[in-house]
Design a protein around this motif. Structure first.
Motif, mmCIF file in Angstrom:
data_model
loop_
_atom_site.group_PDB
_atom_site.id
_atom_site.type_symbol
_atom_site.label_atom_id
_atom_site.label_comp_id
_atom_site.label_asym_id
_atom_site.label_seq_id
_atom_site.Cartn_x
_atom_site.Cartn_y
_atom_site.Cartn_z
ATOM 1 N N VAL A 1 -61.222 -12.192 -37.347
ATOM 2 C CA VAL A 1 -61.366 -10.809 -36.899
ATOM 3 C C VAL A 1 -60.382 -9.902 -37.619
ATOM 4 O O VAL A 1 -60.732 -8.786 -38.036
ATOM 5 C CB VAL A 1 -61.198 -10.714 -35.369
ATOM 6 N N ALA A 2 -59.151 -10.362 -37.816
ATOM 7 C CA ALA A 2 -58.149 -9.555 -38.513
ATOM 8 C C ALA A 2 -58.567 -9.275 -39.947
ATOM 9 O O ALA A 2 -58.416 -8.154 -40.450
ATOM 10 C CB ALA A 2 -56.789 -10.265 -38.486
ATOM 11 N N ALA A 3 -59.124 -10.299 -40.619
ATOM 12 C CA ALA A 3 -59.560 -10.120 -42.005
ATOM 13 C C ALA A 3 -60.719 -9.136 -42.098
ATOM 14 O O ALA A 3 -60.768 -8.289 -43.004
ATOM 15 C CB ALA A 3 -59.953 -11.465 -42.600
ATOM 16 N N ILE A 4 -61.666 -9.221 -41.156
ATOM 17 C CA ILE A 4 -62.797 -8.283 -41.147
ATOM 18 C C ILE A 4 -62.308 -6.869 -40.857
ATOM 19 O O ILE A 4 -62.782 -5.894 -41.466
ATOM 20 C CB ILE A 4 -63.848 -8.725 -40.103
ATOM 21 N N CYS A 5 -61.347 -6.739 -39.975
ATOM 22 C CA CYS A 5 -60.801 -5.433 -39.617
ATOM 23 C C CYS A 5 -60.143 -4.771 -40.824
ATOM 24 O O CYS A 5 -60.323 -3.577 -41.066
ATOM 25 C CB CYS A 5 -59.799 -5.598 -38.482
ATOM 26 N N ILE A 6 -59.404 -5.551 -41.625
ATOM 27 C CA ILE A 6 -58.752 -5.006 -42.817
ATOM 28 C C ILE A 6 -59.801 -4.544 -43.825
ATOM 29 O O ILE A 6 -59.702 -3.463 -44.401
ATOM 30 C CB ILE A 6 -57.803 -6.053 -43.442
#
Length: 390
Positions: free
Chosen positions: A379-384
């Motif tokens: 989720v963090a990678a997609i958010c970035i």
């Protein structure tokens, strides 16, 4: 006389794929554990595997495969009707039938082989097939091979299906309703009660592909179609939640006997090797004990869907461990997939013609071995990526 290159069609096809950003190539991986792989020296967290319960690396399955190899050899050495039916094949079929609440079960060498050959054996040119618009390509191949007339109803639209059944007043030799229980690219489920009701009222044969539910959903994890009266034929696979290889069909004893005698894909192929039978046997024995893993998988899937939707992403009607991130264009989908790859996450882009034009997506497939921390990283990678691209 100048002749054209007889393989110009290949060059044209590949060029078209390049121009439309649909060219595919094989990317060899080295498995590390259930949810990690290595590629070109990089370790990747894998969200593209169908190993939903992590059984492909389970020591019990590995030990059983080794034991069966030592006892029975590396291959079955013949087709089932010649000399390739060992006691272990028949014993497994009996156990599968019992576990699914059916009269009989029959092993096949893959889900694609099962669908593409069973349907061709069940149908003739005077048959009518009504299939969901989103069914797997293997089902379409079986229908096309049969020469039967077929109509595709809108996805999960039982009103349209019933309208087609009402219109089917011609003298068809038989009518089949063909669909999946859990759809492989969308992760949503069929209305089994509604399908059974329609099949019974209109005297249609109900054929269900339960591949992505077997092991994960249903009574003791044996699929959504298990123990369901009114379902005529169910195809399941062992290459997903069972962590092994091959496929099976459950049905009536009479229909099973018919397939043994009339289904080319069963008759004319070598039987599954003993190592595979051993692994399947071990997985089948484990299935009733894995309810906590199935519950955890459901919880993780619900959590990931909620978090992706909170970021503004469309996950369709997914209600299973398969979660599409619908991005629309090939360019955008490839961009996210490549970004995730750089962050150490494998999440394969799914593009047309596998899915309809305009519905390119990242298809996330969760395992019970994915931890909350793994989901946090995704989720963090997609958010970035989302922040960079908006």
């Amino acid at each position: 006389m100048v002749q054209n290159d007889k393989f110009t069609f290949i060059e044209s096809a590949l060029t078209e794929r390049v121009q439309s950003q649909r060219l595919r190539s094989l990317q060899p991986l080295q498995p590390i554990d259930v949810v990690h792989v290595a590629r070109s020296g990089q370790v990747l967290l894998n969200f593209s595997s169908n190993d939903y319960l992590g059984l492909s690396k389970h020591p019990t399955l590995i030990a059983a495969a080794q034991q069966y190899t030592e006892q029975y050899g590396t291959g079955a050495t013949a087709s089932r009707l010649v000399s390739g039916t060992y006691e272990i094949h028949q014993n497994l079929e009996e156990k599968l039938a019992l576990a699914c609440g059916r009269e009989a079960a029959l092993l096949f060498n893959s889900g694609f082989q099962a669908n593409s050959t069973i349907l061709a054996a069940l149908l003739d040119r005077q048959s009518l097939v009504l299939c969901d618009r989103y069914v797997h390509n293997s089902l379409l191949q079986g229908i096309l091979a049969s020469g039967a007339r077929f109509k595709r109803y809108a996805h999960n639209d039982l009103h349209q299906l019933e309208a087609a059944l009402q219109q089917a007043q011609q003298n068809y030799s038989r009518i089949l309703i063909v669909t999946e229980t859990v759809f492989s690219m969308d992760g949503d489920c069929s209305d089994l009660d509604g399908l059974i009701d329609l099949a019974e009222r209109y005297d249609a044969i109900l054929y269900l592909d339960d591949a992505h539910a077997v092991g994960v959903l249903g009574q003791a994890g044996m699929g959504l179609a298990a123990h369901r009266a009114g379902v005529d034929l169910v195809v399941g696979t062992f290459g997903k939640a069972f962590g092994a290889f091959g496929a099976f069909v459950t049905c009536s004893r009479k229909l099973c006997d018919y397939l043994i005698n009339c289904c080319p894909g069963f008759i004319y192929t070598t039987a599954l090797p003993p190592a595979v039978i051993g692994a399947i046997e071990a997985a089948l024995l484990l299935m009733p004990t894995l309810e906590s893993e199935r519950q955890f998988l459901r919880q993780q899937s619900n959590r990931l869907r909620t978090e992706l939707q909170a970021l503004g992403y469309d996950t369709g009607a997914s209600s299973s461990q398969i979660i599409p991130v619908l991005l629309g264009t090939e360019e955008k989908t490839l961009s996210l997939s490549r970004w995730l790859d750089k962050q150490g996450i494998l999440a394969t882009a799914i593009r047309p013609p596998t899915v309809a034009a305009g519905t390119a997506r990242i298809r996330l497939a969760l395992s019970s071995c994915h931890t909350p921390e793994h989901l946090d990283s995704l989720v963090a990678a997609i958010c970035i990526w989302d922040n960079i691209n908006h």
